[in-house]
Design a protein around this motif. Structure first.
Motif, short mmCIF file in Angstrom:
data_model
loop_
_atom_site.label_atom_id
_atom_site.label_comp_id
_atom_site.label_asym_id
_atom_site.label_seq_id
_atom_site.Cartn_x
_atom_site.Cartn_y
_atom_site.Cartn_z
N GLY B 133 9.61 6.17 -0.77
CA GLY B 133 8.76 5.01 -0.56
C GLY B 133 7.37 5.60 -0.26
N ILE B 134 6.41 4.64 -0.06
CA ILE B 134 4.94 5.41 0.36
C ILE B 134 4.57 4.83 1.60
CG2 ILE B 134 2.54 5.41 -0.36
CD1 ILE B 134 3.67 5.29 -3.16
N GLU B 154 0.67 0.93 6.07
CA GLU B 154 1.58 0.68 5.45
C GLU B 154 0.91 0.28 3.82
OE1 GLU B 154 4.94 0.53 5.29
OE2 GLU B 154 5.40 0.37 7.25
N ILE B 155 0.26 1.64 3.32
CA ILE B 155 -0.36 1.42 2.15
C ILE B 155 0.33 1.25 0.96
CG2 ILE B 155 -0.66 4.13 2.01
CD1 ILE B 155 -3.48 3.56 0.80
N GLY B 156 1.65 1.59 0.98
CA GLY B 156 2.63 1.74 -0.05
C GLY B 156 2.85 0.18 -0.36
N HIS B 157 2.44 -0.94 0.40
CA HIS B 157 2.81 -2.28 0.11
C HIS B 157 1.32 -2.93 -0.12
CE1 HIS B 157 6.81 -1.59 0.56
NE2 HIS B 157 6.65 -0.78 1.71
N ALA B 158 0.29 -2.10 -0.11
CA ALA B 158 -1.07 -2.76 -0.89
C ALA B 158 -0.82 -3.04 -2.13
CB ALA B 158 -2.19 -1.68 -0.52
N PRO B 159 -1.57 -4.16 -2.65
CA PRO B 159 -1.31 -4.44 -3.94
C PRO B 159 -2.08 -3.59 -4.73
CG PRO B 159 -2.67 -6.05 -2.78
CD PRO B 159 -1.95 -5.04 -1.80
N VAL B 160 -1.77 -3.26 -5.97
CA VAL B 160 -2.60 -2.63 -7.15
C VAL B 160 -2.42 -3.43 -8.48
CG1 VAL B 160 -2.44 -0.36 -5.90
CG2 VAL B 160 -0.68 -0.88 -7.54
#
Lengths: 291, 291
Positions: B133-134, B154-160
């Motif tokens: 994960g990130i 929790e940048i892994g769950h920031a939208p891109v």
């Protein structure tokens, strides 16, 4: 010594007052911000008049836009005001013969909302005024966070996936190009209208609905990222656009709730201090010099 | 009393050691993380053995994944390890009869990189391990920032804006769904390969190039937003994917530089402590109890 002078210098207007310990403002006055090369003289003359009104104020607080080094008292850069590496604190201290605190206008607004407004009792929040541009104050552990070089909070220049419009900063697709008050007016295409007019028309004008919808989607996207990165307890929307109240807040909340599924999203509320927040924050900084 | 016991509990492996003041590790050992209901007993037995190896350690540091309340010593939630509101600090203190510090594994890794690794002397940075994960550690003013409720980073769950693929968290289009090591393997579609294999193939396999390019674009987008919000001096990429070194770092830097035009982007470097960062950070937390 029971009062301070507070001056919030904006791109077009300066807002000044004499402020007591409890936040009460008197001698409230606005003057136009002078263009270069008279900008600094205009600030100093206004501050000197307020110092005279106050009698003997304990300190002076100046809030200015752009990039500000509070520790050194230097106004590092403002494209609007046209200055760079200006030692404004020392210049003002010499002229006024009173201790001067220099701060950043949006940071000052956040400090004021924390002390007297919508974020009382909340130590981890985002203060996000939406006006001509968009810049925020990241409150972390009860204090505004500056970043490594005083440039934290530039959420207006975070990219959002609405489009690739060129921003005044030179980047493309910035939040500010879709969600600032100026962006709503520009994108709707009728310079005779205000952003509030565009928001009001969104209910039954498809072009206004599209422009306003893009702003809400852009804000929802950026605030989702903010939530993931910083886990705020609260998001406080301010500036001219927040005067739309629930017409803005409700769809922004809905967008945030639709995106953030695995945790409780932060509350989204409207700022309480309106356009006096920057001036009040400047006063709080001035009080910080003497207490 | 010249050493501490440090244990980094991962989803599949526990990494333990006895660590001296200067960071030197001995009695280095790995054991598999046991599945529920044996997970906690596995941790306690491993820690007890390390305490015995150490003689009389000054303290024990435990780093665990998920959401952790360091102040109360509670492992609040981990989907991998299957616990919720577990008072692990007190349970371990009772069993080991030694003071115990509980911390978050990614936060511990950031603390270690700050003390001994790539972020020495830098107080405002992002530590971003990219593995299954990130999740990142937001360092603000020399300390890891937890957010209002312990969920910052929790940048892994920031939208891109790469696509709308469903993430394990229930959201769509999260950074983690495009840029984690697991995402590279899943999106390339050959479970026999590692993420490093996919990265290595990107030079001459169009499908690998597409998958790796999406990861780089996703990271560049998220790191641009991080830069605008938090003005870091440094971004430290770690975890398994960072073992690709410049093959990953150079395109991520190029993406960040292409997006960030009006300010100097932060440096992007590789973590220095590899997979021992979490264990070393747990040791630093343990030392914090007794110094």
């Amino acid at each position: 010594m029971n009062s301070v002078v507070a001056l919030d210098v904006g791109g077009t207007l300066m807002k000044g007052a004499v402020v007591d310990r409890d936040g009460t403002a008197r001698a409230v006055e606005q003057r136009p911000t002078l263009r270069q090369p008279d900008t600094v003289e205009g600030i100093l003359a206004f501050a000197a008049d307020l110092v005279a009104s106050a009698g003997s104020p304990a300190a002076v607080g100046l809030a200015v836009p752009g990039i500000v080094d509070e520790a050194r008292g230097v106004a590092r850069y403002s494209s609007n005001l046209g200055w760079r590496d200006l030692p404004l604190r020392d210049i003002a201290t010499d002229r006024l013969a009173v201790p001067v605190a220099l701060t950043h206008d949006v940071r000052a607004g956040g400090v004021a909302e924390h002390e007297f407004g919508a974020a009382r009792g909340v130590d981890d929040f985002l203060f996000l005024p939406i006006g001509t541009g968009i810049a925020g104050t990241v409150f972390a552990g009860g204090r505004p966070y500056r970043g490594a070089d005083g440039m934290a909070g530039e959420i207006g220049h975070a990219p959002v996936p609405i489009g690739e419009e060129l921003c005044a900063c030179g980047q493309r697709g910035c939040l500010e190009t879709y969600a600032s008050a100026a962006a709503l007016v520009r994108r709707y295409g009728d310079p005779g209208l205000s952003a509030a007019d565009v928001v009001a028309r969104a209910a039954d004008d498809p072009r206004a609905a599209q422009v306003f919808g893009d702003a809400v989607r852009a804000l929802g996207f950026a605030l989702t990222t903010y939530t993931m990165l910083l886990d705020p307890a609260l998001i406080v929307l301010g500036g001219g656009l927040a005067e739309a109240g629930e017409t803005l807040l409700a769809p922004v909340r809905a967008e945030l709730c639709a995106r953030v599924t695995w945790r409780v999203p932060p509350r989204v509320v409207r700022a309480q201090l309106g356009s006096s927040a920057g001036r009040l924050g400047a006063a709080i900084c001035a009080w910080g010099l003497v207490s």
